[in-house]
Design a protein around this motif. Structure first.
Motif, short mmCIF file in Angstrom:
data_model
loop_
_atom_site.label_atom_id
_atom_site.label_comp_id
_atom_site.label_asym_id
_atom_site.label_seq_id
_atom_site.Cartn_x
_atom_site.Cartn_y
_atom_site.Cartn_z
N UNK A 529 13.47 38.75 -31.56
CA UNK A 529 13.25 37.21 -31.04
C UNK A 529 11.62 37.57 -30.37
N UNK A 530 10.90 36.35 -30.07
CA UNK A 530 9.78 36.29 -29.54
C UNK A 530 9.75 37.15 -28.08
N UNK A 531 10.95 37.06 -27.54
CA UNK A 531 11.10 37.70 -26.17
C UNK A 531 12.22 38.54 -25.85
N UNK A 532 12.79 39.11 -27.00
CA UNK A 532 13.87 39.74 -27.26
C UNK A 532 13.90 41.15 -27.98
N UNK A 555 17.81 32.73 -25.49
CA UNK A 555 18.60 33.99 -25.94
C UNK A 555 18.07 34.65 -27.00
N UNK A 556 18.90 35.67 -27.59
CA UNK A 556 18.58 36.30 -28.89
C UNK A 556 19.74 36.02 -29.93
N UNK A 557 19.65 34.93 -30.54
CA UNK A 557 20.93 34.52 -31.41
C UNK A 557 21.13 35.60 -32.53
N UNK A 558 20.12 36.47 -32.86
CA UNK A 558 20.27 37.15 -34.25
C UNK A 558 20.64 38.56 -33.71
N UNK A 559 20.93 38.91 -32.94
CA UNK A 559 21.36 40.15 -32.10
C UNK A 559 22.84 40.49 -32.74
N UNK A 560 22.92 41.64 -32.94
CA UNK A 560 24.20 42.28 -33.55
C UNK A 560 24.69 43.08 -32.67
N UNK A 561 26.00 42.77 -31.86
CA UNK A 561 26.58 43.58 -30.86
C UNK A 561 27.05 44.85 -31.36
N UNK A 562 26.71 45.99 -30.78
CA UNK A 562 27.27 47.45 -31.32
C UNK A 562 28.28 47.66 -30.91
N UNK A 575 22.95 33.98 -25.12
CA UNK A 575 22.98 32.56 -25.00
C UNK A 575 21.62 32.15 -23.80
N UNK A 576 20.94 33.23 -23.49
CA UNK A 576 19.87 33.00 -22.35
C UNK A 576 19.38 34.20 -21.95
N UNK A 577 18.42 34.41 -21.04
CA UNK A 577 17.87 35.53 -20.56
C UNK A 577 19.05 36.52 -20.00
#
Length: 586
Positions: A529-532, A555-562, A575-577
Motif C-alpha cells: 500500500x502507499x504507507x504499508x 489500513x492495508x487491505x491487500x495484506x495476507x496474514x501469514x 483496518x487502520x494504522x
C-alpha cells in the motif's frame, strides 16, 4: 559481529601487560617520574612547563617527536610551550584543569575490570543519551536501574571529550583523550561504566575522529601535518590518517576508552568525512588485536553506505536510510535530505527491510551516487532508529517525532523497530513519550559565538518556513543557556503508556527474537500500500518471522496474514494504522 566475538578468558593480565606503550600522551615511568612526549614536526623547539616551575627544553627526536623524562606524580599539571611563548595543552591529555585552554593533568591509567564478560552483539538494545543534560556522569548513572527495568541493554553516550565552555553537543571537542570537566572527573566516567556493568548493561561511547572543534585546537601551531589540506571537509582539511602518527593518535584513543575505561563499544562519527576506508579497516583490526578476549563492538556512522566496511571489522552501521524513509511515511516531510526518500517511500522501506540500505549505488534524486550492495549482510549489521541526536537536534527547532507524527502510527513504527531483527536504538526520552525538544547547543563567546549563531540560521535559509529573516530569528541561539536547558528530556503526558509499550516489546525481543538472531537472514519485503509494508526473515533456528506494518489510517487491505502465532499486535494494520508481528515455524 559473530566473527569478532571472543571468549572473555583473556580480558586482562599478561595480554594487557604486553601491550606496547602508546606514542601519544604522558607515560608514568615510576611512582613520581614520567615521560612527556609530543609530535611537533613543524616546531624547531619545544618546552615542558609544570605548574609552579619554569619551562624546560624537551629533547628533539626522530620524525618530529619531542620528549622529556622528569619528576612528576599523578595529579601534576603541565603544558607545552612553543618557541613564540604560546602555551598549549597536550592533545592527548587524559584530563584537563581549567578547560581546553588550561592545564593538562597527569593521570595514572585505570585498571581494567576483569570481572565483566560483556554481552553478545545480538543482545544489544541501545539508548543514546547526552551526559550534560543529565547533569554529568553521576546523573547518567542514576538512570541505569530504570533502563535495565525497561529492557535496555546498552547505554550509548554522545561524545564526552573536552570542549570549549561548559556545554556542547560533544562534536566540537578538541582534546579526545580528556573527559569534559563539566560532566565530572575521569574517575566519575570510569565509575559510570562500572555501575552499568553491575546492572548488566553495556556502555558505548560516540567518538569523533573526523575533525576538531573551532576553539582550543592548537595542532596547526606545531603539527599542521596532522591535517591534509588537499582533502576538504565541512570543517576544513581532513585529518591525515594516512600518516602513522595521526593514525596512532586515534587508534590509541579508541583503545584507551575500551581498555582503561572498560567501554563495550564505540560509535565512530561521520567516517565518510575521513575518506580513508583502509585506515578504518586497519584501525578496527588494531583495536581488536590490542584487546584480545574482549567482546568489543564497533559501529559506524557512514553516509556513503559503504557495505564492505561491515565485513572488515565493524559490527554495524547506523542506518539513516531506515530512519529517513520512515520519517517521510510518518510525517510527510520531503524537504532537505528527505527528498531522496519522498518517491514511493513504502517501496523504499521494503528494500530497507529486505536488504539493509535503500541506496546501494544508484543516483539519488538529489544527484548523488550513494551506497554499495548490502543485501548479503546479516540483519544485525544495521542499527535502526526512529530518532537520534542528529535527526532531532539538526532540525531548526529540535522537534521530537511525537510532535510531528500521529501517535497511533508512531506506536506501530515503534513495534516494528523493536521486534525486527536489526539492532534497535532509542533516543533519550523516546521511551517516555517526551515532547520536549533537543536543540543544538554550544558555549562559545564573542566573534565565534556570533559566527555559530548566524551559521546556524543560514543553514535553514533554503527551507520555505525560514526563508525570511524574521522566521530565521526564531531559530534558537546555540549559545544561549536556555537552549541547553530546553534540551533536557522530560517525560511526556503519556509517559506511563510509552514505557509500558517499550517494556513489553523489549521483554518479547529478549525472549523470542534475540535467541534466534545468530544466522538470521531476510526472506524479502514488499510494499502492500502507499504507507504499508510486509516483510519476512528466516531466523537462525529455522523459524520464520513476519511483520505487517501499516502507517495508513485506511489500513492495508491487500495484506495476507501469514501462518503462525501472533507475537504482538499494536492497533489494526488491516483496518487502520498498526503493526502485527508473527513468529511461525514454517
Amino acid at each position: 559481529m559473530s566473527t569478532h566475538t571472543r571468549s572473555p578468558a583473556a580480558a586482562s593480565g599478561p595480554a594487557a601487560a604486553s601491550r606496547p606503550a602508546p606514542l601519544w600522551g604522558p607515560l608514568l615511568t615510576g611512582a613520581d617520574t614520567a615521560r612527556f612526549r609530543l609530535w611537533a614536526p613543524s616546531s624547531p623547539a619545544l618546552a615542558l612547563e609544570i605548574a609552579g616551575e619554569g619551562p624546560v627544553a624537551m629533547q628533539p627526536g626522530p620524525d618530529g617527536w619531542f620528549s622529556l623524562d622528569t619528576k612528576a606524580a599523578p595529579g601534576t599539571r603541565y603544558r607545552f610551550v612553543l618557541p613564540d611563548g604560546t602555551a598549549v595543552p597536550d592533545p592527548a591529555a587524559r584530563a584537563q584543569s581549567g578547560g581546553v585552554h588550561g592545564w593538562s593533568v597527569l593521570r595514572a591509567p585505570f585498571a581494567p575490570d576483569a570481572g565483566w564478560p560483556g554481552r553478545p552483539w545480538e543482545e544489544t538494545v541501545l539508548w543514546e543519551a547526552h551526559a550534560g543534560v543529565f547533569g554529568g556522569f553521576e546523573g547518567l548513572a542514576a538512570e541505569l536501574p530504570r533502563l535495565k527495568a525497561l529492557g535496555i541493554t546498552a547505554l550509548e553516550i554522545m561524545p564526552v571529550n573536552a570542549f570549549s565552555g561548559s556545554r556542547n553537543w560533544g562534536y566540537d571537542g578538541v582534546l579526545p583523550f580528556a573527559p569534559a570537566e563539566a560532566y565530572g572527573p575521569p574517575e566519575a566516567l570510569h565509575a559510570l561504566v562500572g555501575a552499568a556493568h553491575r546492572e548488566g548493561l553495556m556502555v558505548f561511547l560516540d567518538v569523533v575522529y573526523n575533525h576538531f572543534g573551532p576553539d582550543g585546537n592548537f595542532l596547526n601551531a606545531y603539527a599542521p601535518e596532522f591535517f591534509d589540506t588537499s582533502e576538504d571537509t565541512p570543517w576544513g582539511g581532513a585529518v591525515a590518517v594516512s600518516r602513522p602518527e595521526v593514525a596512532a593518535f586515534f587508534t590509541e584513543n579508541a583503545v584507551m576508552w575500551l581498555g582503561e575505561y572498560g567501554m563495550d563499544g564505540l560509535r565512530f562519527d561521520a567516517v565518510h568525512a575521513i575518506g580513508n576506508p583502509a585506515f578504518l579497516d586497519r584501525m578496527a583490526a588494531d583495536i581488536r588485536a590490542a584487546l584480545p578476549g574482549r567482546r568489543i563492538h564497533l559501529v559506524l556512522e557512514n553516509e556513503d553506505n559503504d557495505a564492505p566496511r561491515l565485513e572488515a571489522g565493524f559490527d554495524a552501521q547506523w542506518n539513516d536510510d531506515f530512519h529517513n524513509t520512515l520519517h517521510v511515511l510518518l510525517t510527510g516531510e520531503t524537504e532537505g535530505y528527505y527528498a531522496d526518500f519522498a518517491e514511493a517511500p513504502a517501496r523504499r522501506l521494503a528494500r530497507c527491510l529486505a536488504e539493509g540500505f535503500v541506496w546501494q549505488g544508484e543516483t539519488t534524486p538529489r544527484g548523488r551516487v550513494r551506497g554499495r550492495a548490502s543485501g548479503h549482510l546479516r540483519p544485525t549489521a544495521f542499527v535502526n532508529f526512529l530518532q537520534n541526536h542528529d535527526q532531532t537536534g539538526n532540525r531548526a527547532m529540535g522537534d521530537r517525532l511525537l510532535t510531528l507524527a500521529e501517535p497511533a502510527a508512531l506506536r506501530a513504527a515503534t513495534v516494528a523497530l523493536a521486534l525486527m531483527p536489526a539492532i534497535p536504538m532509542l533516543f533519550m526520552g523516546e521511551e517516555q513519550g517526551a515532547v520536549t525538544p533537543f536543540q543544538f547547543f554550544t558555549d562559545f563567546h564573542d566573534d565565534l559565538a556570533e559566527a555559530v549563531r548566524e551559521g546556524r540560521r543560514r543553514e535553514f535559509a533554503h527551507f520555505p518556513a525560514f526563508a525570511n529573516p524574521e522566521a530565521r530569528a526564531r531559530i534558537p541561539d546555540p549559545n544561549a543557556p536556555e537552549t541547553f536547558l530546553r534540551s533536557r528530556p522530560v517525560p511526556g503526558p503519556d509517559a506511563a503508556a510509552w514505557e509500558a509499550l517499550w517494556r513489553a516489546l523489549l521483554d518479547l525481543r529478549a525472549r523470542q527474537i534475540v535467541p534466534r538472531l545468530a544466522g538470521a537472514s531476510a526472506l524479502g519485503a514488499e510494499a502492500i500500500g502507499p504507507r504499508a509494508v510486509s516483510a519476512a526473515w528466516r531466523m537462525g533456528d529455522g523459524a520464520r518471522l513476519d511483520l505487517l506494518l501499516s502507517l495508513d489510517p485506511a489500513g492495508a487491505p491487500d495484506a495476507i496474514c501469514p501462518p503462525g502465532p501472533v507475537l504482538f499486535t499494536e492497533g489494526d494494520p488491516l483496518g487502520g494504522a498498526g503493526c502485527t508481528v508473527w513468529l511461525g515455524a514454517s
